[in-house]
Design a protein around this motif. Structure first.
Motif, PDB file in Angstrom:
ATOM      1  N   THR A   5       0.847  -1.181   0.000  1.00  0.00           N
ATOM      2  CA  THR A   5       0.000   0.000   0.000  1.00  0.00           C
ATOM      3  C   THR A   5       0.891   1.241   0.000  1.00  0.00           C
ATOM      4  OG1 THR A   5      -0.125   0.018   2.396  1.00  0.00           O
ATOM      5  CG2 THR A   5      -1.866  -1.155   1.236  1.00  0.00           C
ATOM      6  N   PRO A   6       0.412   2.345  -0.552  1.00  0.00           N
ATOM      7  CA  PRO A   6       1.239   3.545  -0.644  1.00  0.00           C
ATOM      8  C   PRO A   6       1.790   4.034   0.700  1.00  0.00           C
ATOM      9  CG  PRO A   6      -0.658   3.777  -2.053  1.00  0.00           C
ATOM     10  CD  PRO A   6      -0.859   2.512  -1.266  1.00  0.00           C
ATOM     11  N   THR A  36       8.986   7.323   1.711  1.00  0.00           N
ATOM     12  CA  THR A  36       9.302   8.615   1.099  1.00  0.00           C
ATOM     13  C   THR A  36       8.186   8.985   0.130  1.00  0.00           C
ATOM     14  OG1 THR A  36      10.482   7.619  -0.765  1.00  0.00           O
ATOM     15  CG2 THR A  36      11.782   8.117   1.217  1.00  0.00           C
ATOM     16  N   GLN A  37       8.119  10.242  -0.242  1.00  0.00           N
ATOM     17  CA  GLN A  37       7.126  10.684  -1.213  1.00  0.00           C
ATOM     18  C   GLN A  37       7.303   9.935  -2.537  1.00  0.00           C
ATOM     19  OE1 GLN A  37       4.500  12.937  -0.937  1.00  0.00           O
ATOM     20  NE2 GLN A  37       4.967  12.743   1.236  1.00  0.00           N
ATOM     21  N   GLU A  38       8.545   9.678  -2.921  1.00  0.00           N
ATOM     22  CA  GLU A  38       8.823   8.959  -4.169  1.00  0.00           C
ATOM     23  C   GLU A  38       8.307   7.521  -4.097  1.00  0.00           C
ATOM     24  OE1 GLU A  38      11.312  10.664  -2.471  1.00  0.00           O
ATOM     25  OE2 GLU A  38      11.155  12.435  -3.736  1.00  0.00           O
ATOM     26  N   ARG A  43       4.358   3.465  -5.667  1.00  0.00           N
ATOM     27  CA  ARG A  43       3.397   2.434  -5.261  1.00  0.00           C
ATOM     28  C   ARG A  43       2.014   2.725  -5.823  1.00  0.00           C
ATOM     29  NH1 ARG A  43       5.260   1.844   1.086  1.00  0.00           N
ATOM     30  NH2 ARG A  43       7.261   0.857   0.659  1.00  0.00           N
ATOM     31  N   MET A  44       1.596   3.999  -5.789  1.00  0.00           N
ATOM     32  CA  MET A  44       0.289   4.357  -6.358  1.00  0.00           C
ATOM     33  C   MET A  44       0.253   4.091  -7.855  1.00  0.00           C
ATOM     34  SD  MET A  44      -1.040   7.727  -4.344  1.00  0.00           S
ATOM     35  CE  MET A  44       0.477   8.621  -4.144  1.00  0.00           C
TER      36      MET A  44
END
Length: 71
Positions: A5-6, A36-38, A43-44
């Motif tokens: 999951t993100p 991390t944001q990346e 993942r999304m």
């Protein structure tokens, strides 16, 4: 395991609620660590690609038409 999951752990992808302490080859024993944001973005995108491939690559357009033009 599939696509995490993100918001899953930065190291193993497990959600914070059920994480406790986990062990991975790369990180060893570790607490839940925010991704991390990346990682979240990747993942999304991976989840969206998996869903799109399941439906044959068809995507709904925001405008509500198949071509994406005006109604």
């Amino acid at each position: 395991m599939g696509i995490p999951t993100p918001s899953g752990c930065q190291h193993c992808g497990v959600e914070q609620r059920s994480h406790a302490r986990r062990w991975t080859e790369a990180a060893g024993w570790h607490p839940w660590t925010a991704p991390t944001q990346e990682q979240m973005k990747a993942r999304m995108r991976a989840r969206r690609a998996k869903v799109a491939s399941f439906f044959g690559g068809a995507r709904r357009r925001r405008s509500g038409t198949a071509e994406g033009g005006e109604r």
